[in-house]
Design a protein around this motif. Structure first.
Motif, PDB file in Angstrom:
ATOM      1  N   SER A  47       0.828  -1.206   0.000  1.00  0.00           N
ATOM      2  CA  SER A  47       0.000   0.000   0.000  1.00  0.00           C
ATOM      3  C   SER A  47       0.860   1.253   0.000  1.00  0.00           C
ATOM      4  O   SER A  47       0.579   2.211  -0.714  1.00  0.00           O
ATOM      5  N   LYS A  50       2.197   2.152  -3.380  1.00  0.00           N
ATOM      6  CA  LYS A  50       1.192   2.774  -4.242  1.00  0.00           C
ATOM      7  C   LYS A  50       0.957   4.231  -3.862  1.00  0.00           C
ATOM      8  O   LYS A  50       0.789   5.096  -4.730  1.00  0.00           O
ATOM      9  N   VAL A  51       0.956   4.528  -2.566  1.00  0.00           N
ATOM     10  CA  VAL A  51       0.739   5.899  -2.104  1.00  0.00           C
ATOM     11  C   VAL A  51       1.901   6.796  -2.534  1.00  0.00           C
ATOM     12  O   VAL A  51       1.694   7.910  -3.020  1.00  0.00           O
ATOM     13  N   ALA A  53       3.859   6.257  -5.077  1.00  0.00           N
ATOM     14  CA  ALA A  53       3.768   6.378  -6.537  1.00  0.00           C
ATOM     15  C   ALA A  53       2.742   7.434  -6.933  1.00  0.00           C
ATOM     16  O   ALA A  53       2.850   8.043  -8.003  1.00  0.00           O
ATOM     17  N   ALA A  54       1.758   7.678  -6.080  1.00  0.00           N
ATOM     18  CA  ALA A  54       0.735   8.684  -6.357  1.00  0.00           C
ATOM     19  C   ALA A  54       1.232  10.097  -6.069  1.00  0.00           C
ATOM     20  O   ALA A  54       0.516  11.062  -6.277  1.00  0.00           O
ATOM     21  N   GLY A  55       2.485  10.197  -5.571  1.00  0.00           N
ATOM     22  CA  GLY A  55       3.074  11.516  -5.369  1.00  0.00           C
ATOM     23  C   GLY A  55       3.070  12.027  -3.943  1.00  0.00           C
ATOM     24  O   GLY A  55       3.391  13.188  -3.716  1.00  0.00           O
ATOM     25  N   LEU A  56       2.697  11.196  -2.994  1.00  0.00           N
ATOM     26  CA  LEU A  56       2.702  11.635  -1.605  1.00  0.00           C
ATOM     27  C   LEU A  56       4.046  11.325  -0.950  1.00  0.00           C
ATOM     28  O   LEU A  56       4.684  10.320  -1.254  1.00  0.00           O
TER      29      LEU A  56
END
Length: 77
Positions: A47, A50-51, A53-56
């Protein structure tokens, strides 16, 4: 004569220092096996990937976790 494989157990942060200590140069091939020990939340690592990778950032993730904790914890008056 090829040397036999050896198994070492170190933390992720200690890998480079351990390889250097053993005289293994940065261009030599090694095999790394990752075995997370006692992960409390099984899907957390996937998880987090993925977070990120979303730019966070890690700070964003920490802020979101704290926000969620405050939303679900009972208010103590």
């Amino acid at each position: 004569m090829a040397s036999a494989p050896s198994v070492i157990e170190v933390t992720a942060g200690e890998i480079a220092a351990e390889l250097q200590r053993r005289g293994i140069s940065s261009d030599e091939r090694v095999t790394l096996t990752i075995e997370p020990e006692g992960e409390l939340i099984p899907g957390r690592r996937e998880s987090r990937t993925k977070v990120v990778a979303a730019g966070l950032s890690d700070a964003d993730i920490d802020r979101l976790i704290k926000q969620a904790q405050h939303e679900v914890e009972p208010r103590i008056a």
